[in-house]
Design a protein around this motif. Structure first.
Motif, PDB file in Angstrom:
ATOM      1  N   PRO A 287       0.835  -1.211   0.000  1.00 51.46           N
ATOM      2  CA  PRO A 287       0.000   0.000   0.000  1.00 51.46           C
ATOM      3  C   PRO A 287       0.866   1.256   0.000  1.00 51.46           C
ATOM      4  O   PRO A 287       2.068   1.206   0.296  1.00 51.46           O
ATOM      5  CB  PRO A 287      -0.808  -0.117   1.297  1.00 51.46           C
ATOM      6  CG  PRO A 287      -0.025  -1.053   2.154  1.00 51.46           C
ATOM      7  CD  PRO A 287       0.725  -1.969   1.245  1.00 51.46           C
ATOM      8  N   VAL A 288       0.240   2.397  -0.335  1.00 50.24           N
ATOM      9  CA  VAL A 288       0.972   3.659  -0.435  1.00 50.24           C
ATOM     10  C   VAL A 288       1.738   3.960   0.850  1.00 50.24           C
ATOM     11  O   VAL A 288       2.906   4.366   0.825  1.00 50.24           O
ATOM     12  CB  VAL A 288       0.007   4.819  -0.771  1.00 50.24           C
ATOM     13  CG1 VAL A 288       0.734   6.159  -0.695  1.00 50.24           C
ATOM     14  CG2 VAL A 288      -0.597   4.632  -2.152  1.00 50.24           C
ATOM     15  N   LYS A 289       1.112   3.732   1.995  1.00 43.70           N
ATOM     16  CA  LYS A 289       1.760   4.059   3.260  1.00 43.70           C
ATOM     17  C   LYS A 289       2.958   3.160   3.559  1.00 43.70           C
ATOM     18  O   LYS A 289       3.769   3.476   4.436  1.00 43.70           O
ATOM     19  CB  LYS A 289       0.753   3.969   4.404  1.00 43.70           C
ATOM     20  CG  LYS A 289       0.187   2.570   4.631  1.00 43.70           C
ATOM     21  CD  LYS A 289      -0.829   2.572   5.757  1.00 43.70           C
ATOM     22  CE  LYS A 289      -1.397   1.166   6.004  1.00 43.70           C
ATOM     23  NZ  LYS A 289      -2.410   1.175   7.092  1.00 43.70           N
ATOM     24  N   ALA A 290       3.084   2.042   2.834  1.00 41.58           N
ATOM     25  CA  ALA A 290       4.204   1.127   3.072  1.00 41.58           C
ATOM     26  C   ALA A 290       5.320   1.282   2.047  1.00 41.58           C
ATOM     27  O   ALA A 290       6.306   0.548   2.096  1.00 41.58           O
ATOM     28  CB  ALA A 290       3.706  -0.323   3.059  1.00 41.58           C
ATOM     29  N   LYS A 291       5.200   2.260   1.130  1.00 43.28           N
ATOM     30  CA  LYS A 291       6.206   2.410   0.080  1.00 43.28           C
ATOM     31  C   LYS A 291       7.607   2.611   0.644  1.00 43.28           C
ATOM     32  O   LYS A 291       8.554   1.901   0.291  1.00 43.28           O
ATOM     33  CB  LYS A 291       5.847   3.592  -0.834  1.00 43.28           C
ATOM     34  CG  LYS A 291       4.872   3.254  -1.939  1.00 43.28           C
ATOM     35  CD  LYS A 291       4.737   4.443  -2.881  1.00 43.28           C
ATOM     36  CE  LYS A 291       3.922   4.100  -4.101  1.00 43.28           C
ATOM     37  NZ  LYS A 291       3.860   5.212  -5.057  1.00 43.28           N
TER      38      LYS A 291
END
Length: 268
Positions: A115-119
């Motif tokens: 997910p975006v927050k885990a990039k």
């Protein structure tokens, strides 16, 4: 032994000749008698012992897989030079690491989603099995054999694939298998985002090109800057594509016509 796409004998001869060693000299370097070495190189040893294969693999700094199954005579001079200096891993990507994966209850690989927050966390934790295990995961029907992962895509450089789409990529284990202008996601060392580009392999670098050339000009990155490469398989989007305008259709027709003219000119 050289059958069923096994190239051990011809590869051994090629590697010896590149070092300008006679069979006698090569035998001494490996700790063999001349007769034993000659039998190995000439294919007179039907099933060479594993200990000999490992010794030869280590001596020439070539993987067992390449020693046995790759026709080294088809490798470029660059690849052979890199092999001899120990830098081939950068061309193939093998110097990076073994890929961390997760499996489901049926022992089949999951498709992990970043997910975006885990990039940003993925850059630091891509080699950590515990980090990978905490990523959202699911299965998709009809995926071919291989390891797949899903990445969120941002920016306008690959329009008409819109920002916010999810890219599904297949892990590229050996970078040398990439052809010209293959769409891929690259996980870059030290970057805070993923790079989605057309990838062409060069001599020590990758050429990266955008689908939307107006947004970003082509540029290059060194092999050492890349951690992982994921080849395009499909993408998912929640946005309908825009209808093609008359101007865009005309541009595509002109581009096709120019390509046809170039093809005809090259044949002359």
């Amino acid at each position: 032994m050289e059958s069923a796409n096994v190239f051990f004998n011809s590869n051994l001869k090629l590697l010896r000749n590149r070092r300008k060693n006679s069979q006698e000299q090569q035998a001494q370097l490996l700790g063999y008698t001349r007769s034993k070495y000659t039998a190995l190189e000439n294919g007179q040893t039907g099933n060479p012992p594993l200990v000999d294969l490992v010794k030869i693999s280590n001596f020439f700094k070539v993987t067992l897989d390449d020693l046995l199954k790759s026709d080294l005579s088809r490798w470029s001079e660059l690849e052979l030079r890199k092999l001899e200096t120990g830098d081939l891993e950068y061309i193939s990507g093998k110097k990076m690491r073994l890929l961390s994966i997760t499996v489901n209850s049926e022992n089949k690989e999951n498709l992990e989603y970043i997910p975006v927050k885990a990039k940003a966390g993925y850059i630091a934790g891509h080699a950590d099995p515990e980090f990978i295990a905490k990523l959202p995961k699911f299965t998709m029907p009809n995926l071919p054999q291989g390891t797949f992962r899903m990445f969120p895509i941002g920016g306008n450089s690959m329009l008409p694939i819109v920002p916010g789409s999810d890219f599904i990529g297949q892990f590229v284990e050996d970078w040398r298998t990439l052809k010209s202008r293959i769409p891929c996601v690259l996980v870059m060392n030290g970057a805070q985002d993923f790079v989605f580009k057309f990838v062409t392999i060069g001599e020590g670098y990758f050429l990266l090109e955008s689908l939307n050339a107006v947004e970003q000009a082509p540029y290059t990155v060194d092999f050492s800057e890349v951690l992982e490469i994921w080849k395009f398989y499909s993408y998912q989007s929640r946005q309908m594509p825009e209808p093609t305008s008359d101007v865009q259709q005309l541009k595509e027709l002109v581009t096709e016509a120019l390509a046809d003219l170039k093809y005809l000119k090259d044949k002359e």
